[in-house]
Scaffold this motif. Structure first.
Motif, short mmCIF file in Angstrom:
data_model
loop_
_atom_site.label_atom_id
_atom_site.label_comp_id
_atom_site.label_asym_id
_atom_site.label_seq_id
_atom_site.Cartn_x
_atom_site.Cartn_y
_atom_site.Cartn_z
N LYS A 49 7.39 -3.20 -12.28
CA LYS A 49 8.13 -3.01 -13.52
C LYS A 49 7.19 -2.91 -14.72
CE LYS A 49 9.28 -7.94 -13.94
NZ LYS A 49 10.40 -8.90 -13.95
N ASP A 50 7.71 -2.43 -15.81
CA ASP A 50 6.94 -2.25 -17.03
C ASP A 50 6.34 -3.58 -17.49
OD1 ASP A 50 5.95 -0.75 -19.25
OD2 ASP A 50 7.57 -1.56 -20.48
N GLY A 51 5.05 -3.58 -17.78
CA GLY A 51 4.39 -4.76 -18.32
C GLY A 51 3.76 -5.68 -17.29
N ALA A 52 3.80 -5.33 -16.02
CA ALA A 52 3.23 -6.19 -14.98
C ALA A 52 1.72 -6.41 -15.20
CB ALA A 52 3.47 -5.60 -13.60
N ILE A 53 1.27 -7.63 -14.96
CA ILE A 53 -0.13 -8.01 -15.11
C ILE A 53 -0.76 -8.09 -13.72
CG2 ILE A 53 -1.73 -9.76 -15.96
CD1 ILE A 53 -0.11 -8.50 -18.19
N LEU A 54 -1.91 -7.44 -13.55
CA LEU A 54 -2.60 -7.40 -12.26
C LEU A 54 -3.94 -8.13 -12.36
CD1 LEU A 54 -2.01 -3.61 -11.60
CD2 LEU A 54 -0.81 -5.49 -10.48
N THR A 55 -4.17 -9.09 -11.46
CA THR A 55 -5.44 -9.81 -11.46
C THR A 55 -5.90 -10.06 -10.03
OG1 THR A 55 -4.53 -12.06 -11.37
CG2 THR A 55 -4.70 -11.04 -13.54
N ASN A 56 -7.21 -10.23 -9.89
CA ASN A 56 -7.79 -10.56 -8.59
C ASN A 56 -8.65 -11.81 -8.74
OD1 ASN A 56 -9.03 -10.41 -5.94
ND2 ASN A 56 -10.82 -9.61 -6.99
N ALA A 57 -8.46 -12.76 -7.82
CA ALA A 57 -9.28 -13.97 -7.80
C ALA A 57 -10.07 -14.08 -6.51
CB ALA A 57 -8.42 -15.21 -8.02
N GLY A 58 -10.11 -13.00 -5.72
CA GLY A 58 -10.98 -12.95 -4.55
C GLY A 58 -12.36 -12.48 -4.97
N HIS A 59 -13.36 -12.71 -4.14
CA HIS A 59 -14.74 -12.47 -4.57
C HIS A 59 -15.03 -11.01 -4.90
CE1 HIS A 59 -19.02 -13.39 -4.91
NE2 HIS A 59 -19.22 -12.21 -4.36
N PHE A 60 -14.54 -10.08 -4.08
CA PHE A 60 -14.86 -8.67 -4.28
C PHE A 60 -13.71 -7.91 -4.93
CE2 PHE A 60 -17.59 -9.96 -0.68
CZ PHE A 60 -18.82 -9.68 -1.25
N ASP A 61 -14.05 -6.84 -5.64
CA ASP A 61 -13.07 -6.07 -6.41
C ASP A 61 -12.38 -5.02 -5.53
OD1 ASP A 61 -15.47 -4.71 -6.12
OD2 ASP A 61 -15.20 -3.55 -7.96
N VAL A 62 -11.84 -5.48 -4.39
CA VAL A 62 -11.17 -4.56 -3.46
C VAL A 62 -9.73 -4.96 -3.18
CG1 VAL A 62 -13.33 -3.90 -2.31
CG2 VAL A 62 -12.03 -5.84 -1.43
N GLU A 63 -9.33 -6.13 -3.64
CA GLU A 63 -8.00 -6.63 -3.30
C GLU A 63 -6.91 -5.89 -4.06
OE1 GLU A 63 -7.49 -10.76 -2.60
OE2 GLU A 63 -9.61 -11.12 -2.22
N VAL A 64 -7.12 -5.70 -5.35
CA VAL A 64 -6.28 -4.78 -6.12
C VAL A 64 -6.99 -3.43 -6.07
CG1 VAL A 64 -5.31 -4.22 -8.38
CG2 VAL A 64 -5.48 -6.62 -7.66
N SER A 65 -6.36 -2.44 -5.43
CA SER A 65 -7.02 -1.15 -5.23
C SER A 65 -7.07 -0.38 -6.55
CB SER A 65 -6.29 -0.32 -4.17
OG SER A 65 -6.93 0.94 -4.03
N VAL A 66 -8.19 -0.53 -7.25
CA VAL A 66 -8.35 0.16 -8.54
C VAL A 66 -8.40 1.67 -8.35
CG1 VAL A 66 -9.76 0.34 -10.61
CG2 VAL A 66 -9.53 -1.86 -9.46
N SER A 67 -8.97 2.12 -7.23
CA SER A 67 -9.02 3.57 -6.98
C SER A 67 -7.61 4.13 -6.83
CB SER A 67 -9.84 3.86 -5.72
OG SER A 67 -9.30 3.20 -4.59
#
Length: 402
Positions: free
Chosen positions: A274-292
């Motif tokens: 939904k509009d306004g959702a906040i996305l964060t990752n607290a795992g070591h590598f920047d792969v958990e939230v697929s930025v690509s």
């Protein structure tokens, strides 16, 4: 004010377990002549760990374990204090990797690692370094997974102590440290209220438990997503909703990934949010939230606030904090100092063990010896002024009988 110096002095006053251990061992200089490479998220608490290792006689070089978690003011201050440092905060992964290479040029005897980048680089690209390497002490869950993978494929060339698995590390650092520091970062970077929000925590390991616990304490309605049946049941018994990410994506306000895996939140999920959702990752590598994936499905993006990027997906605004890197370090100051005092005490004593016993150790993974946990816990309890019971001889005999 010299910010780097001020930050180091602040943590020096509060890392009482480390201070006690240094005072205990400093006179004998147990690390004299030992070359130690420290590759941990480079901020004040890490800097103080490196300085403490040096006080025990070691020749120390320092680098970061993540491109965005390095604090340049700490780099400058450590150099002033005589340490060799190869690190800088950067968005350029090649610069980060080059600093790892420079650190391996030092040919360390012991690596203090976080995420295993330095360890894996030595095993894959710099095998000549392994000739001088006595062992590795690994700090975090993601790094432990990588080192165990090296071991499973018969690639691990040196002893590796799994610091993350020590009781005085994961019970406190992963749970209370991650729990507090993640919400510190989210709140300081968004200035939003947490109560009333639906918080989706992906992963219910020790870090996930901490994040969920603190979210509940802040008044959020917490949803947990998991792939493990036992952890899913545990989360439900702890009072949280449990559902797949495809359902949680539609109703979540704030998302925190803490799984150690890749593509936990991906295109199919972004499109449902939904509009306004906040996305964060607290795992070591920047792969958990697929930025690509996020960049592919977004029609536009912009910097909404410092450390916050807005992506427009299907006409809805999604906000990613810290570029999908470790939210509590890429966009904040990391774990509380008293928590890292315990974790880094485990690192310090593990370095001492490798320096003392490496000739007797095999090229495999090792649990942190129980006596290290007991020494750290005992030291902390004394510093807190807490006394506990001891077993009587009759009780000891009873517990050892059948």
């Amino acid at each position: 004010m010299d910010i780097g110096s001020a930050k180091l002095e602040w943590v020096a006053q509060r890392m009482e377990v480390i201070n006690t251990l240094v005072k205990k061992y400093e006179a004998e200089q147990p690390l004299k002549g030992v070359k130690v490479a420290v590759s941990v998220h480079l901020e004040a608490k890490t800097g103080y760990l490196a300085l403490s290792i040096a006080k025990l006689g070691a020749d120390v070089t320092v680098t970061g374990s993540n491109p965005l978690s390095t604090q340049d003011e700490i780099v400058a201050e450590l150099k002033k204090r005589g340490l060799r440092v190869n690190a800088e905060r950067t968005h350029d992964v090649s610069v980060y990797e080059n600093n790892l290479q420079k650190t391996l040029d030092f040919k360390p005897n012991v690596i203090v690692d976080d995420g295993a980048d330095l360890t894996v680089t030595a095993h894959e690209k710099r095998k000549e370094v392994l000739e001088n390497l006595w062992g590795v002490c690994e700090e975090t869950t993601s790094g432990v997974k990588r080192i165990k993978a090296l071991e499973n494929f018969n690639k691990l060339a040196v002893p590796a102590i799994l610091v993350n698995d020590a009781a005085t590390k994961h019970l406190f650092d992963n749970r209370y440290g991650t729990g507090q520091s993640v919400w510190d970062s989210i709140m300081r970077n968004t200035n939003m209220n947490i109560a009333e929000k639906r918080v989706v925590v992906a992963g219910y390991g020790w870090c996930g438990k901490g994040v969920a616990m603190r979210a509940k304490g802040l008044g959020a309605r917490v949803i947990v997503t998991e792939v493990d049946e036992v952890k899913s049941l545990e989360a439900f018994m702890d009072g949280f909703e449990v559902m797949p990410m495809k359902k949680a994506a539609e109703i979540g306000d704030i998302f925190v990934t803490v799984t150690g895996n890749t593509d936990v939140i991906r295109a199919e999920h972004f499109e449902k949010m939904k509009d306004g959702a906040i996305l964060t990752n607290a795992g070591h590598f920047d792969v958990e939230v697929s930025v690509s994936d996020l960049k592919k499905v977004a029609t536009s993006s912009r910097e909404a606030r410092p450390n916050v990027t807005e992506y427009v997906v299907n006409g809805k605004r999604l906000y990613l904090i810290g570029e999908g890197r470790l939210v509590n370090l890429a966009a904040a100051d990391g774990h509380p100092v008293e928590i890292m005092d315990l974790s880094f005490a485990v690192q310090l004593l593990s370095v001492l063990k490798i320096a003392r016993d490496h000739e007797k150790m095999e090229a495999k993974t090792y649990a942190v010896p129980p006596e290290i946990d007991y020494e750290i816990a005992s030291t902390k309890l004394k510093l807190l002024g807490i006394e506990i019971d001891t077993l009587t001889e009759k009780q000891k005999k009873y517990l050892n009988s059948w």
